[in-house]
Design a protein around this motif. Sequence first.
Motif, PDB file in Angstrom:
ATOM      1  N   LEU A 131       6.060   4.683 -28.856  1.00  0.00           N
ATOM      2  CA  LEU A 131       4.646   4.580 -28.635  1.00  0.00           C
ATOM      3  C   LEU A 131       4.276   3.642 -27.736  1.00  0.00           C
ATOM      4  N   LEU A 132       4.364   2.271 -27.847  1.00  0.00           N
ATOM      5  CA  LEU A 132       4.329   1.420 -27.078  1.00  0.00           C
ATOM      6  C   LEU A 132       4.802   1.365 -25.613  1.00  0.00           C
ATOM      7  N   ALA A 133       6.279   1.945 -25.538  1.00  0.00           N
ATOM      8  CA  ALA A 133       6.659   2.141 -24.437  1.00  0.00           C
ATOM      9  C   ALA A 133       5.961   3.346 -23.527  1.00  0.00           C
ATOM     10  N   ALA A 134       5.448   4.229 -24.217  1.00  0.00           N
ATOM     11  CA  ALA A 134       4.791   5.324 -23.571  1.00  0.00           C
ATOM     12  C   ALA A 134       3.381   4.639 -23.015  1.00  0.00           C
ATOM     13  N   ILE A 135       2.665   3.990 -23.767  1.00  0.00           N
ATOM     14  CA  ILE A 135       1.564   3.222 -23.319  1.00  0.00           C
ATOM     15  C   ILE A 135       1.563   2.144 -22.306  1.00  0.00           C
ATOM     16  N   VAL A 136       2.789   1.522 -22.189  1.00  0.00           N
ATOM     17  CA  VAL A 136       2.983   0.663 -21.323  1.00  0.00           C
ATOM     18  C   VAL A 136       3.245   1.358 -19.793  1.00  0.00           C
ATOM     19  N   THR A 137       4.073   2.553 -19.945  1.00  0.00           N
ATOM     20  CA  THR A 137       4.216   3.329 -18.851  1.00  0.00           C
ATOM     21  C   THR A 137       3.325   3.996 -18.399  1.00  0.00           C
ATOM     22  N   PHE A 138       2.295   4.525 -19.327  1.00  0.00           N
ATOM     23  CA  PHE A 138       1.072   5.475 -18.644  1.00  0.00           C
ATOM     24  C   PHE A 138       0.194   4.480 -18.266  1.00  0.00           C
ATOM     25  N   PHE A 139      -0.131   2.954 -18.543  1.00  0.00           N
ATOM     26  CA  PHE A 139      -1.089   2.288 -18.180  1.00  0.00           C
ATOM     27  C   PHE A 139      -1.491   2.065 -16.732  1.00  0.00           C
TER      28      PHE A 139
END
Length: 300
Positions: free
Chosen positions: A44-52
Amino acid sequence: MTLTQQAPTSVPELTPNQRRRKARADAAFEPRLGGKILKWIFLLLAAIVTFFPFFAMVVIALKPGMAIDFPGSLMPTNLSGDAFKEVLSSGQLMTWTKNTLIYSVVSVVLVLILASMAGYAFAKKKFPGREAMFWSFLAMVMVPFHVTLIPTFIFMAKMGGIGTYWGLILPSIANAQAVFLMRQFIQGLPDELFEAAKIDGASEMRIFFRIVLPLCKPVLATLGVFVFLWHWNDFLWPMIVGRTSEMWTLTVGISSMHQQNVPLSTVLAGSVIALLPIMMAYLMAQRYFQEGVAGTGIKG
């Protein structure tokens, strides 16, 4: 009439060994559950960092004429599409988009045809020097593009290719990575198919177009997405070959906006528009893309 009362079924008592195994299983369940929770938190954290970055780009593009301050500028409030209207109303953007589409689509078609032909030859044909030729060609991957940039430019200038579409496309169609991927995939195809086709009298071109290409749809879609992405985002070579703004691609044109004191929201609006075709290309070829990556990894 008498009612017969059924005795409750007795639960068999666990043996000491069974109790010990059950206790170990119960004890191991909690760490496994904790590991899964940590894995999902990490994803979830990796997805947030990627989408930010994409989120920030879209939000700032929807706030034209406003001062940029963080984190206030990232709040999705007071949104407006004026920056997108300004970019879409510009004739230059349409010219840059047309140039990028020609460069990307024509390059994808030529790379796929040449790479599949070369991959078929290296995988299924026996001729003297095949392995030496293949590995020599593959060694081109280790040569940085910047090393061959000046000789390529001099050659294209003497051929009259500067400021033309063919001068933009020609140096990029010999793709060693594409040839390697096609060769690895075609090696996994059964030889019996080609032997049976030859017995039936099929020519090499018919075997290639009627057998090889249909079976290579997954890897061709995968390569198509990669090659389209490489050319759509290419910057250095289009900047060198395109002498005038009429020959610029989207990456070069959007980069030039910084030198023209164009507002950041307008630049980012152009970047969002330039990103949409890449997302559409991936969504259209997603099923083949996944099959191609998995299949090539197993067969290679």
